[in-house]
Scaffold this active site. Structure first.
Site, mmCIF file in Angstrom:
data_model
loop_
_atom_site.group_PDB
_atom_site.id
_atom_site.type_symbol
_atom_site.label_atom_id
_atom_site.label_comp_id
_atom_site.label_asym_id
_atom_site.label_seq_id
_atom_site.Cartn_x
_atom_site.Cartn_y
_atom_site.Cartn_z
ATOM 1 N N TYR A 105 0.848 -1.201 0.000
ATOM 2 C CA TYR A 105 0.000 0.000 0.000
ATOM 3 C C TYR A 105 0.875 1.240 0.000
ATOM 4 O O TYR A 105 1.952 1.257 0.614
ATOM 5 C CB TYR A 105 -0.877 0.046 1.259
ATOM 6 C CG TYR A 105 -2.020 -0.918 1.260
ATOM 7 C CD1 TYR A 105 -3.202 -0.628 0.602
ATOM 8 C CD2 TYR A 105 -1.932 -2.131 1.945
ATOM 9 C CE1 TYR A 105 -4.269 -1.510 0.611
ATOM 10 C CE2 TYR A 105 -2.991 -3.019 1.961
ATOM 11 C CZ TYR A 105 -4.155 -2.704 1.280
ATOM 12 O OH TYR A 105 -5.193 -3.589 1.295
ATOM 13 N N TYR A 144 -0.321 -9.924 0.463
ATOM 14 C CA TYR A 144 0.715 -9.317 1.310
ATOM 15 C C TYR A 144 0.769 -9.987 2.680
ATOM 16 O O TYR A 144 -0.240 -10.506 3.167
ATOM 17 C CB TYR A 144 0.526 -7.800 1.434
ATOM 18 C CG TYR A 144 -0.799 -7.314 1.988
ATOM 19 C CD1 TYR A 144 -1.037 -7.296 3.364
ATOM 20 C CD2 TYR A 144 -1.789 -6.827 1.140
ATOM 21 C CE1 TYR A 144 -2.232 -6.815 3.875
ATOM 22 C CE2 TYR A 144 -2.990 -6.353 1.642
ATOM 23 C CZ TYR A 144 -3.206 -6.342 3.016
ATOM 24 O OH TYR A 144 -4.393 -5.876 3.505
ATOM 25 N N ARG A 154 -2.444 -12.130 3.686
ATOM 26 C CA ARG A 154 -3.804 -11.786 3.279
ATOM 27 C C ARG A 154 -4.048 -12.292 1.857
ATOM 28 O O ARG A 154 -3.204 -12.128 0.971
ATOM 29 C CB ARG A 154 -4.019 -10.263 3.271
ATOM 30 C CG ARG A 154 -4.167 -9.564 4.605
ATOM 31 C CD ARG A 154 -5.341 -10.034 5.453
ATOM 32 N NE ARG A 154 -6.557 -10.371 4.743
ATOM 33 C CZ ARG A 154 -7.471 -9.497 4.304
ATOM 34 N NH1 ARG A 154 -7.311 -8.219 4.530
ATOM 35 N NH2 ARG A 154 -8.558 -9.905 3.687
ATOM 36 N N HIS A 157 -7.167 -8.931 -2.380
ATOM 37 C CA HIS A 157 -8.489 -8.323 -2.132
ATOM 38 C C HIS A 157 -8.501 -6.858 -2.541
ATOM 39 O O HIS A 157 -7.458 -6.196 -2.583
ATOM 40 C CB HIS A 157 -8.874 -8.453 -0.649
ATOM 41 C CG HIS A 157 -7.899 -7.765 0.266
ATOM 42 N ND1 HIS A 157 -6.739 -8.361 0.691
ATOM 43 C CD2 HIS A 157 -7.888 -6.525 0.807
ATOM 44 C CE1 HIS A 157 -6.066 -7.521 1.462
ATOM 45 N NE2 HIS A 157 -6.733 -6.392 1.546
ATOM 46 N N HIS A 159 -10.552 -3.289 -1.334
ATOM 47 C CA HIS A 159 -11.403 -2.702 -0.295
ATOM 48 C C HIS A 159 -12.445 -1.803 -0.956
ATOM 49 O O HIS A 159 -12.103 -1.008 -1.844
ATOM 50 C CB HIS A 159 -10.569 -1.840 0.656
ATOM 51 C CG HIS A 159 -9.593 -2.611 1.490
ATOM 52 N ND1 HIS A 159 -9.902 -3.075 2.750
ATOM 53 C CD2 HIS A 159 -8.312 -3.000 1.254
ATOM 54 C CE1 HIS A 159 -8.844 -3.709 3.247
ATOM 55 N NE2 HIS A 159 -7.863 -3.680 2.359
HETATM 56 FE FE LIG Z 1 -5.992 -4.701 2.571
#
Ligand SMILES: [Fe+2]
Length: 234
Positions: A105, A144, A154, A157, A159
């Site tokens: 991110y 990640y 994770r 995905h 969000h």
């Molecule tokens: Fe996330």
């Protein structure tokens, strides 16, 4: 005085509990006292309006927000926002945020050892059209690691935040990808107790949405409340 339409409350098992110890953050943030049930008054059944054109084209195409194109597998994600009766929700804001293709991110809190992409911010928003439809162009996010448990990753995905017609209908959730092996190990996905409700978090690959030699298409409808409601994913 206008009659207040009381929105249907979440059904047992179809939304994740506040406390789900497999998802470690919930232990810190789950309420310690019983919740109060708030009646749906005018302030709950009304919400912000989003005029046509409020979101610019570049907000819906996350691959065109910088001088160059981001690295990664280009994809289209599209679907409809529907209410508890299956009716389209037009003119509502759909926000998207995500990791880049390397699973990183663009955020100070994300310091994991994967590269940032100078051509990818990872955020966008659109307003649904009169048929309740939204559409983004973006790149497939990478998986990640996170420190929820030993060697935890994770699942890939996206969000989403969707306002809907009222503050009571606002939904924040996550979209998963079909066939991702990490889904089986993802405690956020499995935080939704009801298996059928959980499956509604997985998008479907749609060849009709794919564009030849350009991008893969994934369809993800978002239902605000009711029998087919999309579960929360925080
Ligand atoms: Fe996330």
């Amino acid at each position: 005085m206008t009659d207040i339409i009381d929105y249907e409350r979440p059904r047992p098992g179809e939304q994740p509990p506040f406390l789900h110890p497999d998802y470690r953050s919930t232990v810190k943030r789950a309420p310690l006292h019983p919740l109060l049930r708030l009646p749906h008054t005018l302030s709950e059944v009304t919400g912000p309006g989003f005029a046509d054109g409020w979101a610019g084209a570049e907000k819906a195409d996350l691959t065109r927000q910088h001088q160059g194109e981001p690295i990664g597998e280009r994809m289209i994600v599209a679907g409809r926002v529907l209410d508890e009766g299956g009716r389209a929700v037009p003119g509502t804001l759909v926000e998207l945020w995500q990791a880049n293709a390397a699973g990183r991110y663009r955020h100070d809190a994300d310091q994991h050892a994967a590269p940032l992409d100078p051509n990818f911010t990872g955020t966008g928003h659109v307003v649904t059209n009169e048929r309740g439809e939204y559409r983004f162009v973006t790149i497939v996010p990478g998986a990640y690691p996170w420190r929820n448990s030993d060697n935890a990753w994770r699942a890939q995905h996206l969000h989403f935040s969707v306002f809907g017609p009222a503050f009571a209908t606002r939904l924040i959730t996550q979209m998963f990808f079909p066939g991702d092996p990490l889904i089986d190990y993802d405690p956020i996905f499995h935080g939704v107790p009801d298996p059928a409700a959980r499956e509604r978090l997985i998008s479907s690959y749609d060849p009709a949405l794919s564009v030849a030699e350009w991008a893969l298409g994934y369809r993800f409808d978002i239902v605000l409340r009711g029998r087919a409601a999309t579960p929360t994913g925080l």
